[in-house]
Design a protein around this motif. Sequence first.
Motif, PDB file in Angstrom:
ATOM      1  N   GLY A  12       0.802  -1.220  -0.030  1.00 22.06           N
ATOM      2  CA  GLY A  12      -0.063  -0.045  -0.191  1.00 22.06           C
ATOM      3  C   GLY A  12       0.897   1.209   0.050  1.00 22.06           C
ATOM      4  N   VAL A  14       1.151   3.809   2.324  1.00 19.84           N
ATOM      5  CA  VAL A  14       2.403   3.769   3.304  1.00 19.84           C
ATOM      6  C   VAL A  14       3.251   2.785   3.554  1.00 19.84           C
ATOM      7  CG1 VAL A  14       2.169   4.015   5.947  1.00 19.84           C
ATOM      8  CG2 VAL A  14       0.441   5.200   4.755  1.00 19.84           C
ATOM      9  N   GLY A  15       2.737   1.591   3.213  1.00 15.09           N
ATOM     10  CA  GLY A  15       3.617   0.580   3.453  1.00 15.09           C
ATOM     11  C   GLY A  15       4.851   0.481   2.365  1.00 15.09           C
ATOM     12  N   ARG A  37       0.069 -10.998  -2.072  1.00 13.87           N
ATOM     13  CA  ARG A  37       0.773 -11.180  -3.284  1.00 13.87           C
ATOM     14  C   ARG A  37       2.097 -10.653  -3.273  1.00 13.87           C
ATOM     15  NH1 ARG A  37       0.665  -5.964  -6.322  1.00 13.87           N
ATOM     16  NH2 ARG A  37      -0.341  -4.302  -4.854  1.00 13.87           N
ATOM     17  N   CYS A  75       0.308  -1.732   7.877  1.00 15.78           N
ATOM     18  CA  CYS A  75      -0.506  -0.630   7.260  1.00 15.78           C
ATOM     19  C   CYS A  75      -1.604  -1.082   6.336  1.00 15.78           C
ATOM     20  CB  CYS A  75       0.611  -0.070   6.161  1.00 15.78           C
ATOM     21  SG  CYS A  75       2.522   0.241   7.184  1.00 15.78           S
ATOM     22  N   LEU A  76      -2.159  -2.215   6.861  1.00 12.04           N
ATOM     23  CA  LEU A  76      -3.376  -2.771   6.071  1.00 12.04           C
ATOM     24  C   LEU A  76      -4.607  -1.936   5.999  1.00 12.04           C
ATOM     25  CD1 LEU A  76      -3.650  -6.453   7.393  1.00 12.04           C
ATOM     26  CD2 LEU A  76      -3.146  -5.680   5.254  1.00 12.04           C
ATOM     27  N   LYS A  82     -14.217   0.129  -2.312  1.00 12.53           N
ATOM     28  CA  LYS A  82     -13.693  -1.018  -2.910  1.00 12.53           C
ATOM     29  C   LYS A  82     -14.239  -2.362  -2.504  1.00 12.53           C
ATOM     30  CE  LYS A  82      -8.898  -2.496  -3.987  1.00 12.53           C
ATOM     31  NZ  LYS A  82      -7.560  -2.393  -3.594  1.00 12.53           N
ATOM     32  N   VAL A  91     -11.086  -6.327   6.257  1.00 15.04           N
ATOM     33  CA  VAL A  91      -9.757  -6.139   6.161  1.00 15.04           C
ATOM     34  C   VAL A  91      -9.257  -5.121   7.322  1.00 15.04           C
ATOM     35  CG1 VAL A  91      -7.970  -4.966   4.738  1.00 15.04           C
ATOM     36  CG2 VAL A  91      -9.771  -6.156   3.626  1.00 15.04           C
ATOM     37  N   VAL A 114      -0.927   1.509  11.897  1.00 12.60           N
ATOM     38  CA  VAL A 114      -1.574   2.754  11.254  1.00 12.60           C
ATOM     39  C   VAL A 114      -3.055   2.814  11.247  1.00 12.60           C
ATOM     40  CG1 VAL A 114      -1.472   4.262   9.195  1.00 12.60           C
ATOM     41  CG2 VAL A 114       0.530   2.812   9.609  1.00 12.60           C
ATOM     42  N   SER A 115      -3.494   3.697  12.223  1.00 11.83           N
ATOM     43  CA  SER A 115      -5.011   3.780  12.251  1.00 11.83           C
ATOM     44  C   SER A 115      -5.474   5.100  11.584  1.00 11.83           C
ATOM     45  CB  SER A 115      -5.321   3.987  13.776  1.00 11.83           C
ATOM     46  OG  SER A 115      -6.613   4.125  14.133  1.00 11.83           O
ATOM     47  N   SER A 116      -6.262   5.832  12.026  1.00  6.66           N
ATOM     48  CA  SER A 116      -6.544   7.243  11.336  1.00  6.66           C
ATOM     49  C   SER A 116      -6.970   8.287  12.363  1.00  6.66           C
ATOM     50  CB  SER A 116      -7.714   6.943  10.395  1.00  6.66           C
ATOM     51  OG  SER A 116      -8.029   7.969   9.802  1.00  6.66           O
ATOM     52  N   TYR A 127     -16.155   3.953   9.408  1.00  9.64           N
ATOM     53  CA  TYR A 127     -14.704   4.046   9.363  1.00  9.64           C
ATOM     54  C   TYR A 127     -14.204   4.351  10.879  1.00  9.64           C
ATOM     55  CZ  TYR A 127      -9.932   5.481   7.615  1.00  9.64           C
ATOM     56  OH  TYR A 127      -8.779   5.620   7.254  1.00  9.64           O
ATOM     57  N   LYS A 131     -11.688   1.869  13.047  1.00 10.37           N
ATOM     58  CA  LYS A 131     -10.440   2.103  13.545  1.00 10.37           C
ATOM     59  C   LYS A 131     -10.422   2.162  14.891  1.00 10.37           C
ATOM     60  CE  LYS A 131      -8.690   2.788   9.332  1.00 10.37           C
ATOM     61  NZ  LYS A 131      -7.956   1.664   8.664  1.00 10.37           N
ATOM     62  N   ARG A 158      -1.487   8.330  -5.273  1.00  6.61           N
ATOM     63  CA  ARG A 158      -1.967   7.084  -5.150  1.00  6.61           C
ATOM     64  C   ARG A 158      -2.119   6.353  -6.632  1.00  6.61           C
ATOM     65  NH1 ARG A 158      -4.399   4.581  -1.134  1.00  6.61           N
ATOM     66  NH2 ARG A 158      -4.193   6.139   0.194  1.00  6.61           N
ATOM     67  N   ARG A 162      -8.903   6.687  -6.832  1.00  6.55           N
ATOM     68  CA  ARG A 162      -9.957   6.897  -5.697  1.00  6.55           C
ATOM     69  C   ARG A 162     -10.449   8.562  -5.885  1.00  6.55           C
ATOM     70  NH1 ARG A 162      -7.473   4.425   0.010  1.00  6.55           N
ATOM     71  NH2 ARG A 162      -7.046   2.274  -0.784  1.00  6.55           N
ATOM     72  N   GLU A 165     -10.846  10.907  -2.922  1.00  2.00           N
ATOM     73  CA  GLU A 165      -9.657  11.206  -2.044  1.00  2.00           C
ATOM     74  C   GLU A 165      -8.782  11.907  -3.045  1.00  2.00           C
ATOM     75  OE1 GLU A 165      -8.179   7.541  -0.124  1.00  2.00           O
ATOM     76  OE2 GLU A 165      -6.184   8.300  -0.408  1.00  2.00           O
TER      77      GLU A 165
HETATM   78  N1  NAP Z   1      -6.029   7.066   2.620  1.00  5.84           N
HETATM   79  C1  NAP Z   1      -6.075   8.204   3.514  1.00  5.84           C
HETATM   80  O1  NAP Z   1      -6.143   9.517   3.307  1.00  5.84           O
HETATM   81  C2  NAP Z   1      -5.912   7.810   5.109  1.00  5.84           C
HETATM   82  C3  NAP Z   1      -5.930   8.615   6.069  1.00  5.84           C
HETATM   83  C4  NAP Z   1      -6.015   8.155   7.405  1.00  5.84           C
HETATM   84  C5  NAP Z   1      -5.594   6.682   7.704  1.00  5.84           C
HETATM   85  N2  NAP Z   1      -5.425   5.819   6.697  1.00  5.84           N
HETATM   86  C6  NAP Z   1      -5.149   4.584   6.974  1.00  5.84           C
HETATM   87  O2  NAP Z   1      -3.754   4.262   6.826  1.00  5.84           O
HETATM   88  C7  NAP Z   1      -3.744   2.802   6.341  1.00  5.84           C
HETATM   89  C8  NAP Z   1      -2.751   2.544   5.207  1.00  5.84           C
HETATM   90  O3  NAP Z   1      -3.473   3.437   4.177  1.00  5.84           O
HETATM   91  P1  NAP Z   1      -2.668   3.174   2.681  1.00  5.84           P
HETATM   92  O4  NAP Z   1      -3.410   4.549   1.760  1.00  5.84           O
HETATM   93  O5  NAP Z   1      -1.383   3.016   2.562  1.00  5.84           O
HETATM   94  O6  NAP Z   1      -3.416   1.826   2.244  1.00  5.84           O
HETATM   95  P2  NAP Z   1      -3.568   1.402   0.677  1.00  5.84           P
HETATM   96  O7  NAP Z   1      -2.681   1.994  -0.266  1.00  5.84           O
HETATM   97  O8  NAP Z   1      -4.983   1.017   0.333  1.00  5.84           O
HETATM   98  O9  NAP Z   1      -3.043  -0.336   1.118  1.00  5.84           O
HETATM   99  C9  NAP Z   1      -3.707  -1.125   1.773  1.00  5.84           C
HETATM  100  C10 NAP Z   1      -2.678  -2.238   1.919  1.00  5.84           C
HETATM  101  O10 NAP Z   1      -3.597  -3.424   2.493  1.00  5.84           O
HETATM  102  C11 NAP Z   1      -3.615  -4.600   1.639  1.00  5.84           C
HETATM  103  N3  NAP Z   1      -4.870  -5.091   1.652  1.00  5.84           N
HETATM  104  C12 NAP Z   1      -6.179  -4.503   1.246  1.00  5.84           C
HETATM  105  N4  NAP Z   1      -6.899  -5.468   0.906  1.00  5.84           N
HETATM  106  C13 NAP Z   1      -6.778  -6.572   1.372  1.00  5.84           C
HETATM  107  C14 NAP Z   1      -6.890  -7.945   1.595  1.00  5.84           C
HETATM  108  N5  NAP Z   1      -8.156  -8.106   1.059  1.00  5.84           N
HETATM  109  N6  NAP Z   1      -6.164  -9.150   1.912  1.00  5.84           N
HETATM  110  C15 NAP Z   1      -4.768  -8.753   1.897  1.00  5.84           C
HETATM  111  N7  NAP Z   1      -4.309  -7.510   2.218  1.00  5.84           N
HETATM  112  C16 NAP Z   1      -5.157  -6.465   1.725  1.00  5.84           C
HETATM  113  C17 NAP Z   1      -3.186  -4.058   0.406  1.00  5.84           C
HETATM  114  O11 NAP Z   1      -2.559  -5.098  -0.404  1.00  5.84           O
HETATM  115  P3  NAP Z   1      -2.812  -4.916  -1.934  1.00  5.84           P
HETATM  116  O12 NAP Z   1      -1.673  -4.095  -2.614  1.00  5.84           O
HETATM  117  O13 NAP Z   1      -2.787  -6.464  -2.476  1.00  5.84           O
HETATM  118  O14 NAP Z   1      -4.317  -4.475  -2.358  1.00  5.84           O
HETATM  119  C18 NAP Z   1      -2.233  -3.071   0.796  1.00  5.84           C
HETATM  120  O15 NAP Z   1      -0.897  -3.582   1.060  1.00  5.84           O
HETATM  121  C19 NAP Z   1      -5.133   2.285   6.184  1.00  5.84           C
HETATM  122  O16 NAP Z   1      -5.594   1.590   7.383  1.00  5.84           O
HETATM  123  C20 NAP Z   1      -5.924   3.588   6.124  1.00  5.84           C
HETATM  124  O17 NAP Z   1      -7.437   3.275   6.475  1.00  5.84           O
HETATM  125  C21 NAP Z   1      -5.635   6.441   5.326  1.00  5.84           C
END
Ligand code: NAP
Length: 233
Positions: A12, A14-15, A37, A75-76, A82, A91, A114-116, A127, A131, A158, A162, A165
Amino acid sequence: MNKSAFVVGYTGEVGKVLVEELIDSKIFSRVVLIGRREVKYEEDTHQKLEQKVIDFDDIESHSSVFSGLDVGYCCLGTTRGKSGKDGFYKVDHDYVVNSAKLAKSEGCKHFNLVSSQGANKDSSLLYPKTKGEVEEELKGMGFDRLSIYRPALLMCNRQESRWGEAAARFLMKPVQAAFPTWITVPTKTVAKAMITATVSPSNQSVEVFDNKAIHLLAGYSKSKKSKDDAEKK
Ligand SMILES: NC(=O)c1ccc[n+]([C@@H]2O[C@H](COP(=O)([O-])OP(=O)(O)OC[C@H]3O[C@@H](n4cnc5c(N)ncnc54)[C@H](OP(=O)(O)O)[C@@H]3O)[C@@H](O)[C@H]2O)c1
């Protein structure tokens, strides 16, 4: 030096940057990437990385991949758009809690989540409630140290489309420039903060970093911003 770590959610936004930081970090000699994967890495960065593909629905049968790793990074996450409501909960709650449980039972001392921003188990919204619930459940697991990061809007290019976002990121650009630590945070800053927390001693078993604290932990300071702004002009 010589610490070992695992990352779930390493593909992901962050990851990905967290893995870059871990590759550069001198304190980790072994980093296990646990996901659904496999991804390709440059040969020379691969030396301390190991990838393990697992089925998160049957995570108990993969306990050995978590075995003996000192530090865990989670960082899931997915989105309701989706994965649907149930898929999101599976998840963002089940996979996270189950990974943490297994990590704890296999010897993980320091778990980083990583929460929110806005996480709140009592919220009526899916959401923040999810969290918040996860945070509470992890607090009850008895890790020697649990670090919870609550980032606001993640700023990154990204890969996945999305629209909501992307629009928010576009609208927040001027806000980010004027008030960098308020409601945005670059993914690189989150990753840096996670590494800094890992190497910094703490006398608290549970620590929660809000968006501003994440910036500070990663080394943000007003004087540095003024200098950077001056250099940009
Ligand atoms: N977006 C924002 O602005 C925001 C703000 C605050 C907090 N957050 C939180 O921060 C964290 C990290 O966010 P991010 O944007 O880095 O996340 P992301 O890009 O969506 O990546 C999510 C990760 O989780 C894995 N994942 C998703 N569905 C899965 C499944 N069914 N089985 C196994 N693995 C799965 C993905 O694997 P694949 O690559 O294989 O899909 C990916 O490695 C999340 O918890 C998010 O809620 C996000």
